[in-house]
Design an enzyme around this catalytic site. Sequence first.
Site, short mmCIF file in Angstrom:
data_model
loop_
_atom_site.label_atom_id
_atom_site.label_comp_id
_atom_site.label_asym_id
_atom_site.label_seq_id
_atom_site.Cartn_x
_atom_site.Cartn_y
_atom_site.Cartn_z
N HIS A 196 0.83 -1.22 0.00
CA HIS A 196 0.00 0.00 0.00
C HIS A 196 0.86 1.27 0.00
CE1 HIS A 196 -3.27 -2.78 1.33
NE2 HIS A 196 -2.30 -3.28 2.08
N SER A 198 15.11 21.83 -15.77
CA SER A 198 13.90 22.57 -16.10
C SER A 198 14.30 23.85 -16.80
CB SER A 198 13.14 22.88 -14.82
OG SER A 198 12.35 24.04 -14.97
#
Length: 441
Positions: free
Chosen positions: A140, A261
């Site tokens: 999970h 970026s």
Amino acid sequence: MRDINASIPFDKRLWRQDIAGSRAHAAMLGAQGIVEAADAAAIDAGLATIAAEYEAGGVPEDLALEDIHMTVETRLAALIGPAAGRLHTARSRNDQVATSFKLWVRDAIDAIDAGLAAFVAALLTRAEEHAATVMPGFTHLQIAQPVTLGHHLMAYVAMARRDRGRFADARARLNECPLGSAALAGTGFPIDRAATAAALGFARPTANSLDSVSDRDFALEFLSAAALTGLHLSRLAEEIVVWASQPFGFVHLPDAFSTGSSIMPQKRNPDAAELVRGHAGRLIGDLTALLVTMKGLPLAYSKDMQDDKPPVFEAYDLLALSLAAMTGMVETLTFVPDRMATAAGAGFSTATDLADWLVREAQIPFREAHHITGRAVKAAEAAGTGLADLPLVDLQAIDSRIDARVFDVLTVAKSVASRTSFGGTAPDRVRAAIAAARAAA
Ligand code: ARG
């Protein structure tokens, strides 16, 4: 009509396989006396010349010629004259295209298998290096129990091994030759299908002419194996994306496999991993496209089947590239064992070890041990410490059967070392699994 009918813009990729199929067919026609030996020889020489022309840059294309098969035959006529017209005796484009495409897919499987082998080799190298490096194991995406990084990487080796098995199965099943099925019903010429099958490296000729020209299972099996392989690569890609994020910091991506970026100078984006994850979507789309194309077709050939090639070509290109990129990433990633070790100890990841110790050393039934451990976790939580840092008196206050030996199992390293069951995460088990994988390769 010319524009919608043409497949040459994409099926020229089959030139090698089309020429190989035609050379095998011409040789068989000559050997059977269906075409005179001199004509068969002229056809063979002409086809060899065309192959050299493709190798050197190409052959003139005309959309009106529709496909690679007509393009090669037309070029042959330009080179050797009327004898070229004898090549299409006792065959049709329907068995011709099926044969060419099968040969192409067979080569594609071999190339993908080589890519998978390189990917596995990279995983094994890194798994060996990190056989004893601890990291959190998740369920999970919650910290569950400590595992070793080597064990985690070996999970992908297990997936890749199944992938290779699926491609190998597909290859074995596809390896029957459709050539000589002609348009759909076979032919009255005394052809030797076993000879052409053998010349092209097939195990045998296909058994039913109708099936031969309408079967695209081999392409679907290739796409299915490709989609599943892409899915596995995508899961690893997703883990790399998560691991490379600052809150995790489990891996450091090399410059070669990250990008900056345009406006944020500090960024190191895991673009290669993200694209591998993205390509898996397209691979699944390629499988879906051909499944849907085929599902309503009556026997035998229908022109819809011309649409079989673009998804297969795309899937091959995407998967080959994804495998190469993922292999490069696995080879060059820097793992950050400190971050992994810290995270491995968080979240009371050795709680199961405490419960197992209570069962083993104090003969407490597992369900009760689970309950006692839950109280110990609560106490650690309240004290703001890990389980291994709780004073013995606090543990004994929860259950008096606990003694000092319990600290032997509460550290992360002891936890992983104890999981020695077959297939488990203990470093020795991981090393054995690596050796077994190397021996099987
Ligand atoms: N261009 C066709 C294809 O790729 C070749 C087979 C054409 N056969 C036919 N009967 N029109 O499927």
